[in-house]
Design an enzyme around this catalytic site. Structure first.
Site, PDB file in Angstrom:
ATOM      1  N   ASP A   1       0.612  -1.106  -0.012  1.00 21.70           N
ATOM      2  CA  ASP A   1      -0.054   0.230   0.081  1.00 21.70           C
ATOM      3  C   ASP A   1       0.651   1.336   0.033  1.00 21.70           C
ATOM      4  O   ASP A   1       0.186   2.303  -0.268  1.00 21.70           O
ATOM      5  CB  ASP A   1      -1.055  -0.056   1.231  1.00 21.70           C
ATOM      6  CG  ASP A   1      -2.017   0.689   0.962  1.00 21.70           C
ATOM      7  OD1 ASP A   1      -2.485   0.902  -0.218  1.00 21.70           O
ATOM      8  OD2 ASP A   1      -2.881   0.972   1.690  1.00 21.70           O
TER       9      ASP A   1
ATOM     10  N   HIS B   1       1.832   4.472   6.271  1.00 18.82           N
ATOM     11  CA  HIS B   1       1.659   4.984   4.979  1.00 18.82           C
ATOM     12  C   HIS B   1       0.494   5.752   4.951  1.00 18.82           C
ATOM     13  O   HIS B   1       0.223   6.510   4.053  1.00 18.82           O
ATOM     14  CB  HIS B   1       1.789   3.967   4.027  1.00 18.82           C
ATOM     15  CG  HIS B   1       0.600   3.057   4.166  1.00 18.82           C
ATOM     16  ND1 HIS B   1       0.693   1.849   4.924  1.00 18.82           N
ATOM     17  CD2 HIS B   1      -0.622   2.983   3.841  1.00 18.82           C
ATOM     18  CE1 HIS B   1      -0.365   0.872   4.982  1.00 18.82           C
ATOM     19  NE2 HIS B   1      -1.245   1.765   4.164  1.00 18.82           N
TER      20      HIS B   1
END
Length: 969
Positions: free
Chosen positions: A106, A375
């Site tokens: 991701d 993230h």
């Protein structure tokens, strides 16, 4: 915590229940932060027992195993290692397991540091997904999604890793089914916030598998498997089953999956496909055993990342600049706190401070710094509420560590019994009382440093003395930000990992600090500047002469005095105007940067004030939208230092320090500082990759979105150069950076956005950030050879600025100690050569045995030690800062005698070399060696040569990790 309540706890609980019911079932788990919250607060003893069993059977597999799945673009390698180590330490201590595969599905783009990081951690293969849409399509078509990646030019095949890039379907199951308008394959539906539904019925539950539709379901799944099979070289297809926030009701998931898999396998002749549950490790094992020869990819990365022609994910390089700044400040404080505590424990075994409590204080900051590397953390791509959580956790952890450091100083000063007693040691980021007080300054680097620290004071007349009562060079001047306080700059010279105390007194007698005198110049209209009669105002120190153009109040040029090279150099603020209405075209948001057109200059008038003194000159420029504006949104404070004789002023002299004040911005504006020079750079930019290595960034022209697709992350460093001269920028937080013209470099400093994209609104992902940000950038100008050496030490000096604490004196005046002590908590300072960096010196506190067989045995017997942390094991990491062949001297391997390096901490008895996160003995770590054309024989690769009698040779770019044990432990 809300995610835990809404669904995450149910993922682990229901998955464990379901795996136990069917031996064929598998599951992979990634982020330890969620798992640990479940393990500590939710899991019963029965569940815990089952987890141990499932891990042994290979039904449950931890992949990556860090606290989070970290961002790859805007994080520092130090913090990536920290969060990985934090998760791995828990997993090894609790289960005796060591993750060997990654699942980096991701993060928005892929950095070349990542393959090196995961190789050093002992991984056998790496999996990633988000790379440029057009590049992915090309690689997919040519069956090039799998390769052996040599991320580091210097370490090359030694730390290479097999890498799998997911195909266009990425990491989620495709949910379209042609035989129904309901979704398929997601039988547990979508997680409901804030509470799970009472009746167990979730929104969007997929069509259940029945006798009537099972054939249609199987056909759909097989068709997708075969489509993907055409993109890979082996006949193994990784088919990810799940997505974000899935498996919270695992029984309905697995029962439908079981039916479908059984059906396909029963009809495998007809379908030409067999299917099985698998972990990532199972998949990679299958591909590895095919024994194919793979292509090598060099140190080129996959940044920036675009998902469509107008979707360049380059906005997040700057989003939430304040959070990015605090995250780095916290990381830097943690680094200082760890080495300070380690020295204290080693040298004051009978101390009055509770070591377990102290470790908890450090752990609170380890946890906070680890978690923000997520993230959707440091990237600024979270909702305001989640951002506040990250900030609160960071501030709480920083408060704890500052409190700990203050307590240690207080304890050590009382321990010295020389009449010197603190009535209080306190830590504030600004003002100090008017009584006599101490400033305590700790240098967290393993080098001697000479630098200035700034203290806010309430008087202009001040004097500063060292421990011996000698006067210390200092300068005081009115503060740029507030006219009621003054900034006191103290010149400090401190050995590696040591602290010094400075007595700051309101003036009594003759020895006063230098006073910075201010001259204000008339505000200039830069649109009507007279080009003919150019008057230039020089500001000079031993290294540079900087000229300001008095017609515009802007910088005009910088001369590097040693070589007499002059570079024309101007700086201006510009704004990209962006669109917030999806009906009108591409939008900018937390992730994306989509400028309407070229950047527009923000100011028509510039004010100038020069504050000059013997040690420092500060040039204050204020940028106004027009000549008569009252307020400014932009300001630059440029500082140049002059170091008196007897001090090592090389680094101080060579940096031009700039602090910016930017904001509050208007809505849908993105603010950049553009530095334009007459260097012929051919629009080639260089940026760092996670503070670890440098990437070359040639300007690329695209059909669409060229401006945004030429933005890159700058975590610590960016530079431009011509054949002889280089201009370097060093940063203390991440920014987007680009070269949009020859001789130019622009840094995005701040963004304020609002848009009506439904997805963004649903998650409150607007970036209506009305804050004022105050980033710092150091400029270094010089020849390539000189800047190449300067920027490494300077970058670390900026990252790890000294920690400043204040102590008030009690009434009885101290008698000065007879000799000057550089208090590295009273031993010899710890110093490494200039091409090495002491990356970690800490007491992790893990209770695991470093003998693997022993550790596994004690877990199997249920004997893993509960109770006190282990304070005898010291974790040491050393990093070589240079690439092979970069510098004739500094690129050489370095021999380090760990005994003598650490003699100030005690007598070293045992040194064990470990993998990056500490969980492997390097002598037993055998990573898979994948066949390449270069290296046709496949086998297990052994790691670097290990230390004989505590002497280690560190080669270029290596990061070496050790456990150190001292005598008397």
């Amino acid at each position: 915590q809300e995610s835990m309540h809404a669904y995450a706890a149910n993922v682990y609980t229901s998955v464990v229940e379901e795996l136990v019911k069917g031996k064929q079932r598998k599951f992979i788990a990634v982020e330890q932060e969620f798992f640990r919250l479940w393990w500590d607060a939710v899991a019963t003893d029965t569940y815990k027992q089952q987890v141990h069993q499932l891990l042994q059977e290979g039904q449950l597999e931890f992949v990556i195993g860090g606290q989070v799945m970290h961002d790859e673009a805007v994080t520092l390698i130090d913090d990536q290692i920290l969060q990985l180590t934090e998760g791995h330490g828990f997993l090894y201590e609790t289960f005796g397991i060591r993750p060997q595969f990654s699942w980096h599905v991701d993060p928005f783009g892929a950095s070349a540091t990542t393959p090196t990081l995961f190789a050093l951690a002992g991984f056998n293969a790496h999996l990633t997904s988000r790379i440029d849409y057009d590049l992915k399509a090309d690689m997919q078509k040519n069956k090039k999604l799998q390769f052996v990646w040599q991320g580091s030019p210097s370490l090359s095949e030694e730390q290479e890793i097999f890498t799998h890039v997911m195909d266009q379907y990425s990491y989620c199951t495709p949910s379209q089914i042609p035989f129904s308008n309901r979704s398929g394959f997601y039988w547990n539906g979508i997680a409901a916030f804030p509470d799970p539904p009472k009746d167990g019925v979730y929104p969007n539950m997929s069509l259940p598998v029945t006798d009537t539709n099972i054939h249609l379901y199987a056909q759909t799944m097989v068709a997708n498997i075969k489509e993907r099979a055409a993109w890979f070289r082996t006949s193994d297809v990784l088919w990810p089953w799940g997505c974000d926030k899935q498996f919270f009701n695992a029984s309905v998931q697995y029962s439908n999956m079981d039916l479908l898999l059984d059906y396909i396998n029963k009809h495998s002749d007809e379908f030409g496909v067999t299917v099985q549950y698998a972990t990532v490790g199972d998949y990679f094992q299958a591909v590895y055993s095919r024994n194919l020869t793979w292509e090598i990819r060099d140190s080129q990365d996959f940044l920036p990342y675009s998902t469509e022609p107008f979707q360049a994910w380059t906005g997040f390089y700057t989003s939430r600049s304040t959070l990015k700044g605090i995250a780095r400040k916290a990381s830097s404080l943690l680094y200082a706190g760890e080495s300070f505590f380690t020295q204290y424990v080693r040298k004051h075994p009978a101390s009055s401070i509770c070591k377990c409590g102290a470790l908890k204080q450090l752990q609170s900051l380890r946890w906070a710094v680890s978690e923000v590397q997520h993230h959707d953390g440091i990237t600024g791509t979270e909702s305001p509420k989640v951002k506040d959580m990250y900030m609160n956790n960071l501030m709480y952890g920083m408060f704890n560590v500052k409190k700990l450091m203050a307590a240690i100083i207080f304890d050590m000063n009382n321990a010295k019994k020389n009449g010197e007693v603190y009535s209080s040691v306190y830590v504030k980021d600004s003002g100090i009382p008017d009584v006599d007080h101490y400033v305590v300054v700790y240098n967290p680097l393993a080098w001697n440093i000479t630098t200035f620290v700034t203290v806010s004071v309430s008087h202009l007349a001040m004097s500063v003395y060292d421990e011996l009562g000698h006067s210390v060079p200092a300068q005081v001047q009115i503060s740029a930000e507030s006219h009621s306080t003054y900034d006191l700059y103290i010149l400090v010279a401190i050995s590696g990992l040591s602290y010094r105390k400075y007595n700051v007194k309101p003036l009594n007698g003759k020895q006063s600090a230098f006073i910075g005198r201010s001259v204000k110049y008339k505000r200039k209209d830069i649109t009507r500047a007279d080009q003919q009669s150019r008057q230039l105002l020089p500001v000079v120190n031993n290294c540079y002469q900087v000229l300001f153009d008095q017609n515009t109040n802007l910088m005009h040029s910088i001369t590097e005095r040693e070589t007499n090279q002059t570079v024309q150099l101007t700086q201006e603020f510009l704004e990209y105007h962006v669109n917030g209405d999806v009906m009108k075209g591409p939008i900018s948001d937390n992730y994306l940067f989509a400028p309407n057109a070229s950047a527009v200059p923000v100011s028509k008038a510039v004010g100038l004030e020069v504050v000059s003194g013997n040690l420092m000159t500060e040039i204050r420029q204020y940028f106004y939208s027009n000549v008569s504006s009252q307020d400014y949104i932009y300001a630059v404070y440029t500082r140049m230092y002059t170091v008196p004789a007897g001090y090592d002023g090389k680094l101080l002299c060579h940096r031009i320090e700039q602090e910016y004040s930017v904001g509050p911005l208007e809505l849908n504006r993105e603010a950049v500082l553009r530095t334009s020079t007459n260097l012929n750079t051919r629009q080639l930019l260089y940026t760092d990759s996670n503070g670890y290595q440098i990437q070359k960034r040639p300007f690329k022209a695209y059909v669409n979105n060229t401006v945004a697709r030429n933005y890159y992350p700058m975590v610590q460093t960016a530079y431009i150069e011509d054949d002889t001269t280089r201009l370097m920028l060093l940063a203390e937080r991440a920014h987007g950076v680009s070269s949009q013209g020859n001789g130019q470099v622009e840094v995005m400093l701040h963004r304020r956005l609002w848009n009506n994209l439904q997805w963004d609104l649903n998650y409150n992902l607007t970036l209506n950030d009305s804050s004022v940000v105050r980033p710092v950038i150091w400029l270094i100008l010089g020849t390539k050879a000189v800047t190449n050496i300067l920027y490494r030490t300077s970058g670390l000096a900026l990252e790890h600025r000294p920690v400043v604490m204040f102590g008030a004196l009690s009434e009885d005046k101290p008698k000065p100690p007879r000799q000057l002590q550089q208090n590295s908590a009273h031993g010899s300072p710890v110093t490494v050569p200039p091409n090495l960096h002491l990356q970690t010196l800490s007491i992790p506190g893990w209770r695991y045995s470093s003998n693997h067989a022993e550790q596994v045995h004690s877990i199997r017997m249920g004997k893993q030690k509960q109770g006190d942390a282990d304070f005898s094991r010291v974790l040491l990491r050393i990093r070589h800062l240079y690439e092979v062949g970069e510098d004739p001297v500094l690129s050489q391997p370095v021999m380090v005698n760990l005994k003598s390096l650490l003699k100030g901490l005690g007598s070293v008895m045992v040194v064990e070399e470990r993998s990056l996160t500490g969980t492997w003995d390097v002598n037993t770590l055998k990573r898979w060696k994948w066949k390449t054309a270069q290296y046709p024989s496949k086998g297990l690769s052994n790691s670097t040569e290990t230390s004989e009698n505590c002497i280690v040779t560190v080669h270029p770019k290596e990061i070496r990790t050790f456990f150190v044990y001292f005598q008397g432990q």
